[in-house]
Design a protein around this motif. Sequence first.
Motif, PDB file in Angstrom:
ATOM      1  N   TYR A   1      56.212  87.920 -20.809  1.00  0.00           N
ATOM      2  CA  TYR A   1      55.320  86.944 -20.189  1.00  0.00           C
ATOM      3  C   TYR A   1      55.874  85.551 -20.470  1.00  0.00           C
ATOM      4  O   TYR A   1      56.282  85.255 -21.593  1.00  0.00           O
TER       5      TYR A   1
ATOM      6  N   ALA B   1      54.163  79.596 -19.875  1.00  0.00           N
ATOM      7  CA  ALA B   1      53.469  78.779 -18.880  1.00  0.00           C
ATOM      8  C   ALA B   1      52.960  79.608 -17.700  1.00  0.00           C
ATOM      9  O   ALA B   1      52.437  79.071 -16.727  1.00  0.00           O
ATOM     10  N   ASP B   2      53.145  80.926 -17.816  1.00  0.00           N
ATOM     11  CA  ASP B   2      52.781  81.829 -16.709  1.00  0.00           C
ATOM     12  C   ASP B   2      51.270  81.896 -16.554  1.00  0.00           C
ATOM     13  O   ASP B   2      50.551  82.299 -17.458  1.00  0.00           O
ATOM     14  N   LYS B   3      50.810  81.500 -15.376  1.00  0.00           N
ATOM     15  CA  LYS B   3      49.363  81.520 -15.116  1.00  0.00           C
ATOM     16  C   LYS B   3      48.939  82.817 -14.406  1.00  0.00           C
ATOM     17  O   LYS B   3      47.782  82.994 -14.086  1.00  0.00           O
ATOM     18  N   SER B   4      49.912  83.696 -14.143  1.00  0.00           N
ATOM     19  CA  SER B   4      49.566  84.947 -13.471  1.00  0.00           C
ATOM     20  C   SER B   4      48.828  85.872 -14.437  1.00  0.00           C
ATOM     21  O   SER B   4      48.849  85.691 -15.648  1.00  0.00           O
TER      22      SER B   4
END
Length: 201
Positions: free
Chosen positions: A93, A96-99
């Motif tokens: 992951y 900064a991954d907003k998924s």
Amino acid sequence: MSRAQCSRCMRPQTHCLCALIPQLDSRTRVLLLQHPSEVSHALNTARLAALGLTHAQLRVGEVFDDLDQLINQPGYQARLLFPGEDTQVLTAYELADKSLPLLLVVPDGTWRKVRKLLHLNPMLAQLPRVTLPQGAVSRYRLRKAPGPGALSTLEAIVQALEILEAPTSFAPLLRPFEALIEGQIEAMGAETYERNHGDKH
């Protein structure tokens, strides 16, 4: 007369593994779908995974009538951990991954039994698939692996979580697994183990 059994880890009470089973938190959810033939298996590693992870669920069966509900959990994107066409290799992951985090759907059984589960549960077969990088080595020294990179269900989950959630370690999940293997080697005797499972040079 049958030996008293621990109702949690399903091992004989004289060999209970509960003290070795951790309680690990994870961003990823794990859904284990176990073929009934695996329930009585001596090493039932899927059960160890379900007991050791706070965000894991174990279901046993061949047909899962509530599969739609199981895999469509709010806040998660479902992926099937099983080789196939158009399979993506797991990666960490991004911070900064907003998924959405993954709901990792893990079938538990022999290759043949897992293919049967996929056949009987078309919704399962339609999930996007993810796989582990090549080169994994199993610690399971009591059974000949069907091929390079073949892992027990528990080992596959540990590797998947350690990739997704690096640098977090999920190695404590392997402690009861190692104890099980050591116990089986001890029970069969060192000489028998070496003859049947020792390194062949």
